[in-house]
Design a protein around this motif. Structure first.
Motif, PDB file in Angstrom:
ATOM      1  N   UNK A  23       4.182   0.567   2.369  1.00 25.16           N
ATOM      2  CA  UNK A  23       3.981  -0.166   3.488  1.00 25.16           C
ATOM      3  C   UNK A  23       3.780  -1.545   2.755  1.00 25.16           C
ATOM      4  N   UNK A  24       4.558  -2.536   3.371  1.00 26.69           N
ATOM      5  CA  UNK A  24       4.533  -3.875   2.866  1.00 26.69           C
ATOM      6  C   UNK A  24       3.379  -4.623   3.838  1.00 26.69           C
ATOM      7  N   UNK A  25       2.170  -4.580   3.206  1.00 26.47           N
ATOM      8  CA  UNK A  25       1.018  -5.115   3.802  1.00 26.47           C
ATOM      9  C   UNK A  25       1.217  -6.480   4.095  1.00 26.47           C
ATOM     10  N   UNK A  26       1.433  -7.479   3.193  1.00 31.03           N
ATOM     11  CA  UNK A  26       1.652  -9.069   3.249  1.00 31.03           C
ATOM     12  C   UNK A  26       2.948  -9.302   2.376  1.00 31.03           C
ATOM     13  N   UNK A  27       3.313 -10.394   3.054  1.00 31.57           N
ATOM     14  CA  UNK A  27       4.338 -11.370   2.220  1.00 31.57           C
ATOM     15  C   UNK A  27       4.221 -12.590   3.104  1.00 31.57           C
TER      16      UNK A  27
ATOM     17  N   UNK B  79      11.962  -1.999  -6.274  1.00 33.67           N
ATOM     18  CA  UNK B  79      10.694  -1.132  -7.211  1.00 33.67           C
ATOM     19  C   UNK B  79      10.632   0.200  -6.338  1.00 33.67           C
ATOM     20  N   UNK B  80      10.851   0.160  -4.918  1.00 35.20           N
ATOM     21  CA  UNK B  80      10.608   1.448  -4.118  1.00 35.20           C
ATOM     22  C   UNK B  80      11.796   2.116  -3.779  1.00 35.20           C
ATOM     23  N   UNK B  81      12.878   2.070  -4.289  1.00 35.66           N
ATOM     24  CA  UNK B  81      14.245   2.415  -3.947  1.00 35.66           C
ATOM     25  C   UNK B  81      14.203   3.927  -3.426  1.00 35.66           C
ATOM     26  N   UNK B  82      13.550   4.697  -4.341  1.00 39.23           N
ATOM     27  CA  UNK B  82      13.396   6.298  -4.183  1.00 39.23           C
ATOM     28  C   UNK B  82      12.284   6.471  -3.247  1.00 39.23           C
ATOM     29  N   UNK B  83      11.681   5.943  -2.684  1.00 35.52           N
ATOM     30  CA  UNK B  83      10.524   6.184  -1.788  1.00 35.52           C
ATOM     31  C   UNK B  83      11.306   6.220  -0.424  1.00 35.52           C
ATOM     32  N   UNK B  84      10.791   7.380   0.257  1.00 33.99           N
ATOM     33  CA  UNK B  84      11.621   7.568   1.630  1.00 33.99           C
ATOM     34  C   UNK B  84      11.523   6.648   2.791  1.00 33.99           C
ATOM     35  N   UNK B  85      10.264   6.328   2.892  1.00 33.41           N
ATOM     36  CA  UNK B  85       9.740   5.467   4.054  1.00 33.41           C
ATOM     37  C   UNK B  85       9.389   3.901   3.828  1.00 33.41           C
ATOM     38  N   UNK B  86       9.897   3.068   4.199  1.00 31.64           N
ATOM     39  CA  UNK B  86       9.316   1.651   3.886  1.00 31.64           C
ATOM     40  C   UNK B  86       8.794   1.126   5.269  1.00 31.64           C
ATOM     41  N   UNK B  87       7.574   0.372   5.506  1.00 29.69           N
ATOM     42  CA  UNK B  87       7.259   0.247   6.842  1.00 29.69           C
ATOM     43  C   UNK B  87       6.621  -0.977   6.691  1.00 29.69           C
ATOM     44  N   UNK B  88       6.581  -2.102   7.507  1.00 29.32           N
ATOM     45  CA  UNK B  88       5.756  -3.312   7.686  1.00 29.32           C
ATOM     46  C   UNK B  88       5.656  -3.798   9.258  1.00 29.32           C
TER      47      UNK B  88
ATOM     48  N   UNK C 285       0.854  -1.076  -0.016  1.00 33.46           N
ATOM     49  CA  UNK C 285      -0.077  -0.063   0.001  1.00 33.46           C
ATOM     50  C   UNK C 285       0.905   1.204   0.091  1.00 33.46           C
ATOM     51  N   UNK C 286       0.788   1.970  -0.939  1.00 30.91           N
ATOM     52  CA  UNK C 286       1.633   3.294  -1.165  1.00 30.91           C
ATOM     53  C   UNK C 286       1.267   4.413  -1.667  1.00 30.91           C
ATOM     54  N   UNK C 287       1.798   5.423  -1.508  1.00 23.63           N
ATOM     55  CA  UNK C 287       1.430   6.738  -2.381  1.00 23.63           C
ATOM     56  C   UNK C 287       2.486   6.672  -3.592  1.00 23.63           C
ATOM     57  N   UNK C 288       3.530   5.728  -3.752  1.00 21.51           N
ATOM     58  CA  UNK C 288       4.267   5.818  -4.649  1.00 21.51           C
ATOM     59  C   UNK C 288       5.393   6.555  -4.735  1.00 21.51           C
ATOM     60  N   UNK C 289       5.569   7.665  -3.591  1.00 16.34           N
ATOM     61  CA  UNK C 289       6.561   8.515  -3.517  1.00 16.34           C
ATOM     62  C   UNK C 289       7.190   8.829  -2.508  1.00 16.34           C
TER      63      UNK C 289
ATOM     64  N   UNK D 127      18.151  -4.838   5.306  1.00 20.22           N
ATOM     65  CA  UNK D 127      18.540  -3.305   5.430  1.00 20.22           C
ATOM     66  C   UNK D 127      17.327  -2.728   6.463  1.00 20.22           C
ATOM     67  N   UNK D 128      16.478  -3.633   6.902  1.00 17.99           N
ATOM     68  CA  UNK D 128      15.368  -2.894   7.611  1.00 17.99           C
ATOM     69  C   UNK D 128      15.732  -2.863   9.065  1.00 17.99           C
TER      70      UNK D 128
END
Length: 140
Positions: A70-74, A96-105, A62-66, A121-122
């Motif tokens: 949020x990694x919802x399911x893996x 895919x999201x290398x340029x997105x500032x925040x990754x959350x799960x 789930x993301x705004x792409x910028x 790297x998390x």
């Protein structure tokens, strides 16, 4: 086992089968809602067994792409865990999201989870440096 990761929305039956295989009954109790949720995701990547074509893993975001993703399911079928599938799925998300500032799960407290995510790297929120962060959740 050889597998391939690609962007795809699986069939509803495949989704239910995969989520049931890992015991995520909170999702499979309402299969139509699960299918709508997956179709509404920002990105869905599937891992398929090259020989059989069967669905063996999935990651969705789930993301705004910028600015945030949020990694919802893996998830990976139990018989296919520890074969590099989950790592390949998460690596594809990170690329895919290398340029997105925040990754959350969020994940459960199963002992292998921390090592797996740290290997990609998390960092757990309370371990962020120089300023620890807090994560707040509510489940209904």
């Amino acid at each position: 086992m050889a597998f391939t990761v690609h962007q795809e929305i699986p069939t509803d039956a495949e989704l239910v089968s995969l989520y049931e295989a890992v015991g995520w009954s909170a999702y499979t109790n309402d299969a139509e809602r699960l299918a709508r949720a997956v179709r509404g995701s920002h990105l869905v990547l599937c891992a398929r067994n090259d020989a059989s074509g069967s669905l063996v893993g999935l990651v969705r975001t789930v993301s705004d792409g910028e600015t945030i993703v949020y990694v919802q399911d893996i998830l990976v079928t139990p018989d296919d865990q520890r074969k590099g599938i989950g790592g390949a799925l998460l690596d594809a998300v990170l690329e895919h999201y290398a340029d997105v500032r925040q990754l959350v799960l969020l994940t459960d407290d199963e002992p292998g989870q921390r090592a797996f995510y740290e290997s990609r790297g998390l960092t757990e929120a309370h371990d962020m440096a120089p300023h620890p962060t807090r994560a707040f959740v509510r489940f209904a």
